[in-house]
Write a protein that holds these residues in place. Structure first.
Motif, PDB file in Angstrom:
ATOM      1  N   ASP A  96       1.025  -1.228   0.033  1.00 44.19           N
ATOM      2  CA  ASP A  96      -0.469   0.083   0.106  1.00 44.19           C
ATOM      3  C   ASP A  96       0.946   1.329   0.113  1.00 44.19           C
ATOM      4  N   ARG A  97       0.342   1.970   0.164  1.00 48.34           N
ATOM      5  CA  ARG A  97       1.148   3.527   0.034  1.00 48.34           C
ATOM      6  C   ARG A  97       2.133   3.799   1.168  1.00 48.34           C
ATOM      7  N   HIS A 122      -3.911   8.604  -9.896  1.00 52.89           N
ATOM      8  CA  HIS A 122      -4.852   8.369  -9.457  1.00 52.89           C
ATOM      9  C   HIS A 122      -4.809   6.292  -8.834  1.00 52.89           C
ATOM     10  N   GLN A 123      -4.379   5.705  -9.020  1.00 56.38           N
ATOM     11  CA  GLN A 123      -3.834   4.504  -9.279  1.00 56.38           C
ATOM     12  C   GLN A 123      -2.467   4.134  -8.935  1.00 56.38           C
ATOM     13  N   SER A 124      -1.713   5.120  -9.310  1.00 60.15           N
ATOM     14  CA  SER A 124      -0.150   4.793  -8.956  1.00 60.15           C
ATOM     15  C   SER A 124       0.368   5.938  -8.408  1.00 60.15           C
ATOM     16  N   SER A 161       0.356   6.258 -16.000  1.00 60.83           N
ATOM     17  CA  SER A 161       0.804   5.050 -15.168  1.00 60.83           C
ATOM     18  C   SER A 161       2.008   4.253 -14.192  1.00 60.83           C
ATOM     19  N   ARG A 164       2.337   1.019  -8.960  1.00 57.82           N
ATOM     20  CA  ARG A 164       0.868   0.182  -8.567  1.00 57.82           C
ATOM     21  C   ARG A 164       0.854  -0.106  -6.866  1.00 57.82           C
ATOM     22  N   THR A 165       0.753   0.270  -6.088  1.00 55.57           N
ATOM     23  CA  THR A 165      -0.101  -1.527  -5.076  1.00 55.57           C
ATOM     24  C   THR A 165      -0.251  -2.017  -5.364  1.00 55.57           C
ATOM     25  N   ASP A 168      -3.788  -0.611  -5.396  1.00 52.63           N
ATOM     26  CA  ASP A 168      -3.790   0.054  -6.176  1.00 52.63           C
ATOM     27  C   ASP A 168      -4.579  -1.069  -7.153  1.00 52.63           C
ATOM     28  N   LYS A 171      -8.313  -2.196  -6.457  1.00 53.30           N
ATOM     29  CA  LYS A 171      -9.034  -1.013  -7.084  1.00 53.30           C
ATOM     30  C   LYS A 171      -9.402  -0.920  -8.506  1.00 53.30           C
ATOM     31  N   LEU A 172      -8.551  -1.535  -9.285  1.00 50.32           N
ATOM     32  CA  LEU A 172      -8.163  -1.281 -10.926  1.00 50.32           C
ATOM     33  C   LEU A 172      -8.824  -1.962 -11.699  1.00 50.32           C
TER      34      LEU A 172
END
Length: 250
Positions: A96-97, A122-124, A161, A164-165, A168, A171-172
Motif C-alpha cells: 500500500d502507500r 490516481h491508481q499509481s 501510470s 501500483r500498490t 491499487d 481497486k483498478l
C-alpha cells in the motif's frame, strides 16, 4: 563569400573522389580491397553522410518522419514476457502507500523531468527503480532530439501510470478488465506512455507554438521506442484500448 559553405561542399566532393578512386584501383588491379582500404572507404562514406545531414538541417531540410511498419508487430511483448523482466529488475510488490513510503531507498521519484510529463496519478505513484528511471529519461532525450532533427516543435510525451500498490491493483480491477492481479506495475519497472496526447513545450508568455497533430508525434515517438526495444533496453506492448505503450525495463 561563404567560405564555410565552400568548405562543406569541398568535403563532400573530396569524399566522393576518394571512393571513386578506391573502387577504380580495385577494378584496375583485379583484387578485393584490403581491410585498411575498406576502412578508409567506410570512414569517408560516414563523413559524406554526416556532412550531408548537417547541411540538410542548415538548409531547412529535415529528416523524414517514417513511423514503424506496424505498431502491433513492432511492440508485441505480452504481460507474461514483461512480468519476467519486472520480477528480475524490480522491487518486491508494494502492499500500500505506507509500504511505498518505506521503499524509497530502492525507488527514485520520476514526477519532475524536463523531458516528459507525468499525469496526475490516481491508481499509481511516480516512483521507479533507478534502471527504469534512466531508461525513461533516455527516451525523453531521444524524443526531443528526434523532434528537433525532423523539424517538429518540441513536445513532452505523457506518462499515465507508474508504480501500483497491491491495493491499487485491487481497486483498478473493479473497472478495468485488462488490469491483471500480478501486474508488472507492482515492481517499479513499468510505465504506460500515452500515444494520443502530448504536452507542448513553449514559453507561457511567448507566442504559441504551431499546432502539431498527435498522430505525427506518435509516429516520431514510435521510432524512438522501436530503437530502444531493438537495443534490448525494454519490452513494449502496444495497447489499443488504453491508448498507450505499456513498457517494462529489461
Amino acid at each position: 563569400m561563404d567560405f564555410k559553405g565552400i568548405k562543406e561542399k569541398y568535403i563532400e566532393c573530396f569524399g566522393i573522389v576518394v571512393i571513386v578512386l578506391a573502387l577504380g584501383r580495385c577494378a584496375y588491379d583485379g583484387f578485393t580491397p584490403s581491410g585498411e582500404q575498406e576502412a578508409v572507404v567506410a570512414q569517408t562514406e560516414v563523413v559524406i553522410k554526416e556532412t550531408t545531414e548537417v547541411n540538410a538541417v542548415k538548409k531547412g531540410k529535415h529528416h523524414p518522419i517514417r513511423s514503424v511498419r506496424s505498431f502491433k508487430e513492432c511492440f508485441p511483448d505480452t504481460n507474461a514476457v514483461q512480468l519476467t523482466a519486472a520480477q528480475r529488475w524490480g522491487v518486491k510488490p508494494v502492499k500500500d502507500r505506507e509500504d511505498a513510503e518505506n521503499r524509497k531507498a530502492e525507488l527514485v521519484y520520476i514526477g519532475a523531468s524536463p523531458y516528459y510529463h507525468v499525469d496526475p496519478l490516481h491508481q499509481s505513484i511516480p516512483y521507479m527503480v533507478p534502471r527504469a528511471a534512466i531508461l525513461l529519461e533516455d527516451i525523453g532525450r531521444a524524443f526531443f532530439d528526434s523532434l528537433a532533427v525532423k523539424g517538429v516543435p518540441l513536445h513532452k510525451f505523457i506518462v499515465t501510470s507508474v508504480l501500483r500498490t497491491q491495493n491499487d491493483v485491487v481497486k483498478l480491477r473493479r473497472f478495468n478488465g485488462n488490469a491483471t492481479e500480478n501486474s508488472c506495475h507492482l515492481y517499479g519497472t513499468t510505465v504506460d506512455i500515452c500515444y494520443n496526447r502530448y504536452k507542448t513545450v513553449e514559453d507561457p508568455e511567448g507566442p504559441a507554438r504551431r499546432v502539431v497533430r498527435n498522430d505525427t508525434l506518435k509516429y516520431v515517438l514510435s521510432e524512438v521506442l522501436r530503437d530502444m526495444r531493438e537495443n534490448n533496453r525494454c519490452y513494449i506492448k502496444y495497447e489499443v484500448k488504453q491508448g498507450c505503450f505499456h513498457m517494462t525495463v529489461r
